[in-house]
Design a protein around this motif. Structure first.
Motif, PDB file in Angstrom:
ATOM      1  N   ILE A  59       0.528  -1.349  -0.108  1.00 39.38           N
ATOM      2  CA  ILE A  59       0.147   0.169   0.167  1.00 39.38           C
ATOM      3  C   ILE A  59       1.201   1.356   0.303  1.00 39.38           C
ATOM      4  N   ILE A  60       0.329   2.310  -0.718  1.00 33.37           N
ATOM      5  CA  ILE A  60       1.388   3.582  -0.601  1.00 33.37           C
ATOM      6  C   ILE A  60       0.220   4.804  -0.513  1.00 33.37           C
ATOM      7  N   SER A  61       0.405   5.099   1.369  1.00 36.34           N
ATOM      8  CA  SER A  61      -0.624   6.019   0.967  1.00 36.34           C
ATOM      9  C   SER A  61      -0.177   6.820   2.321  1.00 36.34           C
ATOM     10  N   TYR A  62      -0.777   8.343   2.697  1.00 33.09           N
ATOM     11  CA  TYR A  62       0.283   9.117   3.273  1.00 33.09           C
ATOM     12  C   TYR A  62      -0.280   9.058   4.290  1.00 33.09           C
ATOM     13  N   LYS A  63      -1.418   8.490   5.031  1.00 33.65           N
ATOM     14  CA  LYS A  63      -1.708   7.972   6.289  1.00 33.65           C
ATOM     15  C   LYS A  63      -1.770   6.441   6.561  1.00 33.65           C
ATOM     16  N   ALA A  64      -1.160   6.502   7.752  1.00 34.39           N
ATOM     17  CA  ALA A  64      -0.848   4.334   7.623  1.00 34.39           C
ATOM     18  C   ALA A  64      -2.346   4.028   7.301  1.00 34.39           C
ATOM     19  N   PHE A  65      -1.716   2.492   7.484  1.00 35.10           N
ATOM     20  CA  PHE A  65      -3.016   1.694   7.466  1.00 35.10           C
ATOM     21  C   PHE A  65      -2.875   0.238   8.130  1.00 35.10           C
ATOM     22  N   THR A  66      -4.155  -0.125   9.085  1.00 33.95           N
ATOM     23  CA  THR A  66      -3.482  -1.407  10.164  1.00 33.95           C
ATOM     24  C   THR A  66      -4.390  -1.842  10.277  1.00 33.95           C
ATOM     25  N   PHE A  67      -4.075  -3.072  10.234  1.00 34.70           N
ATOM     26  CA  PHE A  67      -5.837  -4.814  10.436  1.00 34.70           C
ATOM     27  C   PHE A  67      -5.646  -3.946  11.716  1.00 34.70           C
ATOM     28  N   VAL A  68      -7.911  -4.916  11.723  1.00 39.71           N
ATOM     29  CA  VAL A  68      -8.112  -4.429  13.082  1.00 39.71           C
ATOM     30  C   VAL A  68      -9.172  -6.237  13.039  1.00 39.71           C
ATOM     31  N   PRO A  69      -8.967  -6.219  13.943  1.00 38.79           N
ATOM     32  CA  PRO A  69     -10.258  -7.590  13.704  1.00 38.79           C
ATOM     33  C   PRO A  69     -11.602  -7.653  13.027  1.00 38.79           C
ATOM     34  N   ILE A  70     -12.004  -8.778  12.473  1.00 37.82           N
ATOM     35  CA  ILE A  70     -12.961  -9.015  12.046  1.00 37.82           C
ATOM     36  C   ILE A  70     -13.935  -8.941  12.886  1.00 37.82           C
ATOM     37  N   SER A  71     -14.088  -9.695  14.310  1.00 36.22           N
ATOM     38  CA  SER A  71     -14.544  -9.017  15.195  1.00 36.22           C
ATOM     39  C   SER A  71     -15.613  -7.744  15.847  1.00 36.22           C
ATOM     40  N   GLN A  72     -14.642  -6.682  15.486  1.00 37.77           N
ATOM     41  CA  GLN A  72     -14.053  -5.805  15.973  1.00 37.77           C
ATOM     42  C   GLN A  72     -15.492  -4.565  15.038  1.00 37.77           C
ATOM     43  N   GLU A  73     -14.827  -4.744  13.753  1.00 37.58           N
ATOM     44  CA  GLU A  73     -15.428  -4.220  12.431  1.00 37.58           C
ATOM     45  C   GLU A  73     -16.893  -4.682  12.538  1.00 37.58           C
ATOM     46  N   PHE A  74     -17.082  -5.946  12.233  1.00 31.74           N
ATOM     47  CA  PHE A  74     -18.769  -6.559  12.735  1.00 31.74           C
ATOM     48  C   PHE A  74     -19.266  -5.547  13.321  1.00 31.74           C
ATOM     49  N   GLU A  75     -19.052  -5.381  14.702  1.00 31.42           N
ATOM     50  CA  GLU A  75     -19.403  -4.620  15.561  1.00 31.42           C
ATOM     51  C   GLU A  75     -19.908  -3.123  15.426  1.00 31.42           C
ATOM     52  N   GLU A  76     -18.967  -2.878  14.685  1.00 27.38           N
ATOM     53  CA  GLU A  76     -19.163  -0.938  14.603  1.00 27.38           C
ATOM     54  C   GLU A  76     -20.177  -1.130  13.817  1.00 27.38           C
ATOM     55  N   ASN A  77     -20.447  -2.082  12.721  1.00 27.09           N
ATOM     56  CA  ASN A  77     -21.745  -2.318  11.575  1.00 27.09           C
ATOM     57  C   ASN A  77     -22.928  -2.117  12.131  1.00 27.09           C
ATOM     58  N   MET A  78     -23.314  -3.197  13.505  1.00 27.84           N
ATOM     59  CA  MET A  78     -24.009  -3.669  14.027  1.00 27.84           C
ATOM     60  C   MET A  78     -24.944  -2.376  14.540  1.00 27.84           C
ATOM     61  N   ASP A  79     -23.976  -1.820  15.588  1.00 21.62           N
ATOM     62  CA  ASP A  79     -23.446  -0.755  16.653  1.00 21.62           C
ATOM     63  C   ASP A  79     -24.127   0.373  16.036  1.00 21.62           C
ATOM     64  N   GLU A  80     -24.051   0.604  14.291  1.00 25.55           N
ATOM     65  CA  GLU A  80     -23.915   2.344  13.579  1.00 25.55           C
ATOM     66  C   GLU A  80     -25.482   2.900  14.074  1.00 25.55           C
ATOM     67  N   ASP A  81     -26.904   1.963  13.859  1.00 25.75           N
ATOM     68  CA  ASP A  81     -27.982   2.689  13.952  1.00 25.75           C
ATOM     69  C   ASP A  81     -28.951   2.793  15.004  1.00 25.75           C
ATOM     70  N   MET A  82     -27.128   2.395  16.804  1.00 25.08           N
ATOM     71  CA  MET A  82     -28.319   2.610  18.070  1.00 25.08           C
ATOM     72  C   MET A  82     -26.290   3.558  18.091  1.00 25.08           C
ATOM     73  N   SER A  83     -26.196   3.455  17.744  1.00 22.07           N
ATOM     74  CA  SER A  83     -25.314   5.429  18.112  1.00 22.07           C
ATOM     75  C   SER A  83     -25.642   6.256  18.797  1.00 22.07           C
ATOM     76  N   GLU A  84     -26.310   6.801  17.815  1.00 20.81           N
ATOM     77  CA  GLU A  84     -27.511   7.724  18.504  1.00 20.81           C
ATOM     78  C   GLU A  84     -28.522   7.857  19.512  1.00 20.81           C
ATOM     79  N   LYS A  85     -29.039   6.534  19.573  1.00 15.41           N
ATOM     80  CA  LYS A  85     -29.313   6.026  21.215  1.00 15.41           C
ATOM     81  C   LYS A  85     -28.566   5.882  22.692  1.00 15.41           C
ATOM     82  N   ASN A  86     -27.380   5.852  21.847  1.00 19.09           N
ATOM     83  CA  ASN A  86     -26.011   5.326  22.993  1.00 19.09           C
ATOM     84  C   ASN A  86     -26.286   6.437  23.361  1.00 19.09           C
TER      85      ASN A  86
END
Length: 584
Positions: free
Chosen positions: A246-273
Motif C-alpha cells: 500500500i502507498i498512502s500518506y496516512k498509515a493503514f492497520t489491520f483490525v479484527p473482523i469482530s471489531q468491524e462487525f460490531e461497529e457495523n451492527m452498532d451503527e444504527d444504535m449510536s444515536e440512542k446510546n
C-alpha cells in the motif's frame, strides 16, 4: 518482537539522463477516431454526504474505462443500462461498435446510495465485478481474446455489506484449490471520531476459494480488514497471495473482523446510546458556574458538596456524581452551591488565578459540556482577528510579511504529507517493510506485465520514475525499470489534469485534462537530421517530442487508458481512439 524493515528505493543511474534538454512541441497530426456510444456511461456523481477529499479521490476521480492487460488494445466500460461493453481494436480504419459481453442482473437505477460499478481483470479467464450496491461477482469468462470460447458466467455472487469498489484482484491456482483474492475499498462514517474527518477508509482483503475435489462452488474462506484515514494511492496483492503493498500518506492497520462487525451492527444504535452530559458549565475571568440536573424528590440533606483548593466532590444520596482534581486552584472558602427553582444544583467556583481560561472543570473528566455565551464568542473572534484579513497582504511594510505563494512554482507545492510504501504480511497481519517516500510524489500506476504486480510511478526531483514490485526478491523488492525525463516537473504545471497513464512498453506518457485536451510526452528518439545545441555547440542525437490532441467534444472525460499503440479516452457519450505509435 518483529520490527518492520526500513527500506529505500534504489535508482538505476543508467536510466537517468542528466543532459535531457526538454520536450519539443511537435505539430505532427495524431490520427483520432470517434465512436458514439449506444447508451451513456454509468457515471455516479458524488452525493451531498460524500463531501470529503477522500470521497473525491476514490469516487469523484474514478476511471470508468478499464483496460484488459491480458489482451492488447481491449478496453471495457459499463453503461447506464447495466451492460459491460467491450471494444477490441485490430485495425483503426475498421472500428466496430462496442459489443455487450455481460449484463448486470440487478437494476442499478433502483439504488439511491450506490457507488460506481467497477471491474478488474483477475486473469486471462477470470474477472471480478462490483455493481456498486455492495454485491461482489466472480465471473469465469473463458479466453476473452477468442470469440468462440468467450462466455461470461457467474460462479460467485454474494452481498458483502456497504457499497465498495474493486481496486485489485489476483487468481491463485494450487494443486487442489483455486482461489480469487480481491481488494475492496469503502469510505465509512466514523461515528465515535472526535478529531479530524468523520470518515475512515476501509480496505477489505477477501479470498474466495473452491477445492477441486470437494466443493462444487466458490465461497469466502478468509476476510481481513485494514483501516486508515486516507484513500491509498496504490494498493495491490502480491502474486503469491500472501502479502499486500500500500502507498498512502496516512498509515493503514489491520483490525479484527469482530471489531468491524460490531461497529457495523452498532451503527444504527449510536444515536440512542449517546448520553446527555452529566453537567453543563460556563466561565468568566473570575469564576466558573457548574449546573447539575437533580433527580426528582431530592432534598438539600441528600446533597453533599466538598470544596478543597484544588479538589471537588459532589455526592447525591451517598452516590458519587463528580470527584477529582480541579484544572486550577479555587478560593474554596468563597465557593458556594445552591438548589435552583428548575430542580438543578448550581455550583459557583471562584478562580484563584483570575483571567485564566479553563478547558475543563475536573482533569481528564469528559462528562461535562462547556456553554459559551455570545459575548465570549465575540471576544474570542476579536482576539483572533489579526490572523485573518479580507485584503491581500494589507501591511506589506511589516518585518515579517506573509508568504507569497506566487514566488513558488507549481511543481514545488505539495498539498499532502509525505507518503509511505508499506508491505503487509497476510498471515501475521504485521508490517514487514516500510519505505518512506518523502517528497517523491505519487503520479500513477500501470500494469506492465499482467502476471506481476502493477507498477507505480513516482516523482524523483524533476523526473518521473517507474517502479516494478517483485515480491520474490527480498533484497531488491522494487526495481527501477523506466524513466520519463522531466515529467515530474512538466505534469505539475497542468492544473486541470485528471488522469495519467503510460503504456506497458513505456514508449510515452500521457495525461488528460478534465475536458478535451490530451498531452503526450514521448521518450527521446534518434534524429533523422543533424541538430546542434546553440549554447554548447554539441550535436544533439535524440529529441523528445510533446504532442497535444484536442477532442471534438465538451463532455467531461470519464476514462483514460494507454496501450503501446493507442490512447483510449472515454466521455459520457463517446469513446475516442488516438493513434500514438504507428510502427509495430
Amino acid at each position: 518482537m518483529d520490527v518492520a524493515a526500513n527500506c529505500s528505493l534504489r535508482v538505476k543511474r543508467p536510466l537517468l539522463d542528466p543532459r535531457f534538454e526538454g520536450y519539443k512541441l511537435s505539430l505532427e497530426p495524431l490520427p483520432c477516431y470517434q465512436l458514439e456510444l449506444d447508451a451513456a456511461v454509468a457515471e455516479v456523481k458524488l452525493r451531498d454526504g460524500q463531501y470529503t477529499l477522500e470521497h473525491m479521490h476514490a469516487f469523484g476521480m474514478y476511471n470508468y474505462l478499464h483496460c484488459d492487460s491480458w489482451y492488447q488494445d481491449s478496453v471495457y466500460y459499463i453503461d447506464n443500462l447495466g451492460r459491460i461493453m467491450n471494444l477490441t481494436v485490430m485495425l483503426d480504419t475498421a472500428l466496430g461498435k462496442p459489443r455487450e459481453v455481460f449484463r448486470l442482473p440487478t437494476d442499478l437505477t433502483a439504488y439511491d446510495n450506490r457507488l460506481c460499478a467497477s471491474v478488474h481483470f483477475t486473469s486471462s479467464t477470470w474477472v471480478t465485478l462490483s455493481d456498486g450496491t455492495g454485491r461482489l461477482y466472480v465471473i469465469e469468462t473463458g479466453e476473452r481474446g477468442s470469440s468462440a470460447s468467450e462466455k461470461w458466467e457467474i460462479v460467485f455472487n454474494e452481498e458483502l455489506g456497504d457499497p465498495f469498489i474493486i481496486i485489485h484482484s489476483i487468481s491463485l491456482l494450487k494443486a487442489e484449490e483455486h482461489s480469487i483474492a480481491t481488494l475492496l475499498l469503502r469510505i465509512k462514517k466514523e461515528e465515535l471520531d472526535m478529531k479530524g474527518s468523520d470518515f475512515y477508509v476501509s480496505l477489505e482483503w477477501i479470498t474466495i476459494s473452491k477445492k477441486n475435489k470437494d466443493n462444487v462452488k466458490f465461497e469466502i474462506t478468509k476476510r481481513r480488514i485494514l483501516r486508515g484515514k486516507s484513500v491509498p494511492h496504490y494498493a495491490a496483492i502480491e502474486a503469491n497471495g500472501n502479502n499486500l503493498m500500500i502507498i498512502s500518506y496516512k498509515a493503514f492497520t489491520f483490525v479484527p473482523i469482530s471489531q468491524e462487525f460490531e461497529e457495523n451492527m452498532d451503527e444504527d444504535m449510536s444515536e440512542k446510546n449517546k448520553v446527555e452530559p452529566l453537567y453543563y458549565w460556563r466561565q468568566t475571568e473570575d469564576d466558573l458556574t457548574v449546573r447539575v440536573q437533580l433527580p426528582e424528590d431530592i432534598t438539600k440533606e441528600d446533597i453533599q458538596v466538598e470544596f478543597l483548593p484544588d479538589h471537588i466532590s459532589i455526592m447525591l444520596r451517598n452516590i458519587q456524581v463528580l470527584e477529582g482534581k480541579l484544572y486550577s486552584s479555587i478560593d474554596h472558602e468563597s465557593s458556594t452551591w445552591i438548589i435552583k427553582e428548575n430542580n438543578s444544583l448550581e455550583i459557583s467556583l471562584i478562580k484563584k488565578n483570575e483571567g485564566l481560561p479553563w478547558p475543563e472543570v475536573v482533569v481528564n473528566d469528559k462528562q461535562g459540556e462547556l456553554v459559551r455565551d455570545s459575548a465570549q464568542c465575540a471576544a474570542i473572534a476579536e482576539r483572533l482577528m489579526h490572523l485573518t484579513s479580507e485584503e491581500l497582504n494589507p501591511n506589506p511594510d511589516k518585518e515579517k510579511p506573509p508568504c507569497n505563494a506566487q514566488e513558488l512554482e507549481e511543481c514545488d507545492i505539495f498539498f499532502e504529507e509525505s507518503s509511505s510504501l508499506c508491505r503487509f504480511d497476510g498471515t501475521t497481519l504485521k508490517t514487514t517493510h516500510v519505505v518512506n517516500l518523502g517528497g517523491n510524489q505519487y503520479l500513477f500506476s500501470v500494469i506492465v506485465d499482467p502476471k506481476e504486480m502493477p507498477c507505480f510511478c513516482l516523482r524523483h526531483d524533476v523526473d518521473a520514475l517507474l517502479w516494478q514490485p517483485h515480491s520474490s526478491k527480498h533484497d531488491d523488492m522494487w526495481e527501477h525499470i523506466a524513466t520519463f525525463n522531466a515529467l515530474g516537473y512538466v505534469q505539475a504545471s497542468k492544473r486541470d489534469k485528471k488522469f495519467f497513464a503510460c503504456p506497458p512498453n513505456c514508449s510515452y506518457a500521457a495525461l488528460c485534462e478534465c475536458v478535451r485536451h490530451v498531452f503526450i510526452y514521448r521518450q527521446p528518439t534518434p534524429m533523422a537530421t543533424v541538430l546542434y545545441n546553440r549554447k554548447e555547440g554539441r550535436r544533439v542525437g535524440q529529441v523528445a517530442k510533446q504532442q497535444v490532441a484536442s477532442l471534438e467534444t465538451s463532455d467531461p472525460i470519464l476514462g483514460f487508458q494507454a496501450t503501446n499503440e493507442r490512447l483510449f479516452v472515454l466521455t459520457t457519450k463517446n469513446l475516442f481512439l488516438i493513434k500514438v505509435n504507428t510502427e509495430n
